[in-house]
Design an enzyme around this catalytic site. Sequence first.
Site, PDB file in Angstrom:
ATOM      1  N   ASP A  35     -67.874  29.421 108.562  1.00 45.68           N
ATOM      2  CA  ASP A  35     -66.487  29.458 108.120  1.00 45.68           C
ATOM      3  C   ASP A  35     -65.911  28.047 108.182  1.00 45.68           C
ATOM      4  OD1 ASP A  35     -63.823  29.759 107.665  1.00 45.68           O
ATOM      5  OD2 ASP A  35     -63.470  31.287 109.196  1.00 45.68           O
ATOM      6  N   ASP A  73     -70.501  36.150 112.524  1.00 45.38           N
ATOM      7  CA  ASP A  73     -69.228  36.320 111.818  1.00 45.38           C
ATOM      8  C   ASP A  73     -68.321  35.112 112.115  1.00 45.38           C
ATOM      9  OD1 ASP A  73     -67.302  37.711 110.322  1.00 45.38           O
ATOM     10  OD2 ASP A  73     -66.484  38.697 112.099  1.00 45.38           O
ATOM     11  N   HIS A  74     -67.773  34.501 111.092  1.00 44.40           N
ATOM     12  CA  HIS A  74     -66.867  33.348 111.252  1.00 44.40           C
ATOM     13  C   HIS A  74     -67.444  32.264 112.157  1.00 44.40           C
ATOM     14  CE1 HIS A  74     -63.501  34.909 108.989  1.00 44.40           C
ATOM     15  NE2 HIS A  74     -63.763  36.082 109.518  1.00 44.40           N
ATOM     16  N   SER A 100     -69.124  38.009 116.320  1.00 42.76           N
ATOM     17  CA  SER A 100     -68.248  36.830 116.365  1.00 42.76           C
ATOM     18  C   SER A 100     -68.750  35.929 117.491  1.00 42.76           C
ATOM     19  CB  SER A 100     -66.798  37.251 116.639  1.00 42.76           C
ATOM     20  OG  SER A 100     -66.688  37.741 117.963  1.00 42.76           O
ATOM     21  N   THR A 149     -61.580  45.954 113.615  1.00 42.41           N
ATOM     22  CA  THR A 149     -60.458  46.547 114.351  1.00 42.41           C
ATOM     23  C   THR A 149     -60.494  48.069 114.347  1.00 42.41           C
ATOM     24  OG1 THR A 149     -59.139  44.609 113.787  1.00 42.41           O
ATOM     25  CG2 THR A 149     -57.935  46.546 114.534  1.00 42.41           C
ATOM     26  N   ASN A 205     -66.096  43.853 105.669  1.00 45.88           N
ATOM     27  CA  ASN A 205     -66.150  43.721 107.129  1.00 45.88           C
ATOM     28  C   ASN A 205     -65.147  44.640 107.821  1.00 45.88           C
ATOM     29  OD1 ASN A 205     -67.793  41.620 106.393  1.00 45.88           O
ATOM     30  ND2 ASN A 205     -66.618  40.039 107.457  1.00 45.88           N
ATOM     31  N   GLY A 227     -61.362  41.790 106.844  1.00 45.11           N
ATOM     32  CA  GLY A 227     -60.152  42.559 107.169  1.00 45.11           C
ATOM     33  C   GLY A 227     -60.180  43.959 106.593  1.00 45.11           C
ATOM     34  N   GLU A 269     -66.889  30.591 103.373  1.00 47.60           N
ATOM     35  CA  GLU A 269     -65.513  31.067 103.163  1.00 47.60           C
ATOM     36  C   GLU A 269     -64.646  29.995 102.510  1.00 47.60           C
ATOM     37  OE1 GLU A 269     -63.574  33.208 106.361  1.00 47.60           O
ATOM     38  OE2 GLU A 269     -61.635  32.320 105.875  1.00 47.60           O
TER      39      GLU A 269
HETATM   40  P1  13P Z   1     -60.786  43.881 110.709  1.00 43.88           P
HETATM   41  O1  13P Z   1     -60.772  43.600 112.167  1.00 43.88           O
HETATM   42  O2  13P Z   1     -59.443  43.819 110.094  1.00 43.88           O
HETATM   43  O3  13P Z   1     -61.494  45.161 110.384  1.00 43.88           O
HETATM   44  O4  13P Z   1     -61.617  42.700 110.030  1.00 43.88           O
HETATM   45  C1  13P Z   1     -62.953  42.469 110.401  1.00 43.88           C
HETATM   46  C2  13P Z   1     -63.484  41.223 109.812  1.00 43.88           C
HETATM   47  O5  13P Z   1     -63.120  40.806 108.736  1.00 43.88           O
HETATM   48  C3  13P Z   1     -64.492  40.494 110.585  1.00 43.88           C
HETATM   49  O6  13P Z   1     -64.832  39.289 109.995  1.00 43.88           O
END
Ligand code: 13P
Length: 287
Positions: free
Chosen positions: A105, A84-85, A49, A232, A229, A208, A135
Amino acid sequence: MLVSAQEMLTKAKAGKYAVGQFNINNLEWTKAILLTAQELNSPVILGVSEGAGKYMCGYKTVVGMVNGMLEELKITVPVALHLDHGSYEGAKACIEAGFSSVMFDGSHYPIDENVEKTKELVAICKEKGLSIEAEVGAIGGEEDGVVGTGECADPDECKMIADLGVTMLAAGIGNIHGKYPENWAGLSFETLAAVQEKTGTMPLVLHGGTGIPEDMIKKAISLGVAKINVNTECQLSFAAATRKYIEEGKDQSGKGFDPRKLLAPGFEAIKATVKEKMELFGSVGKA
Ligand code: 13P
């Protein structure tokens, strides 16, 4: 050598499995993910990120660290280093720094602006042989302090973006980053099927990945998801293992607070989480 995510995703799509994107935050995470991918003979995508990029001293530092590890750890499975994003500027900076893949994104822009900016970045990535993810439809939850509302993408807008020549498309289907709330309605497979119908063979990306029940993950893969992805879940397992180690007082074993010992249980926890996910996604043995 880092590779674009194009080939691994085309293979995943054809073989009906998904490649995991695991976000990295430091040296230990990166090493744990790369070693697990190698041990399981699985392709892998390292996600960074913009916040994690800053934390790790910038994109050039990340590229240097990852390239060094690929060589020193003798990693031979396909590895993509992916923003990422990313913002428009962030994507350009990563392309410049040596990433092999970027996500732009533009989901928070009006669709015309998302199309314009994605188009420009697609042209740059094509020329350099990099993969690019776009996205449509915001993915809910919180990421790097930005809270998205979570929505289901419009399949026609997905087609507009897919037709620009992106490598992979993240479409919101009720998924959110972080833990899912008790009253979560689940993934919208109706939206997923409609998006795939409009976008043909485009590899779809499920963000997510933490906390989605296994049957939903499998169904999403059967409907066209080729990249999932996870962030968390690695954070949770790393934190829990580190906390347990400290609470048990093992880091006070007379050797002081040796960071290599302190972070070892978290490192093993990440390896276990990544292994579990690769097995679930079906990418083991597919390198
Ligand atoms: P989580 O943190 O829910 O695993 O999602 C990660 C994600 O989608 C990174 O772009």
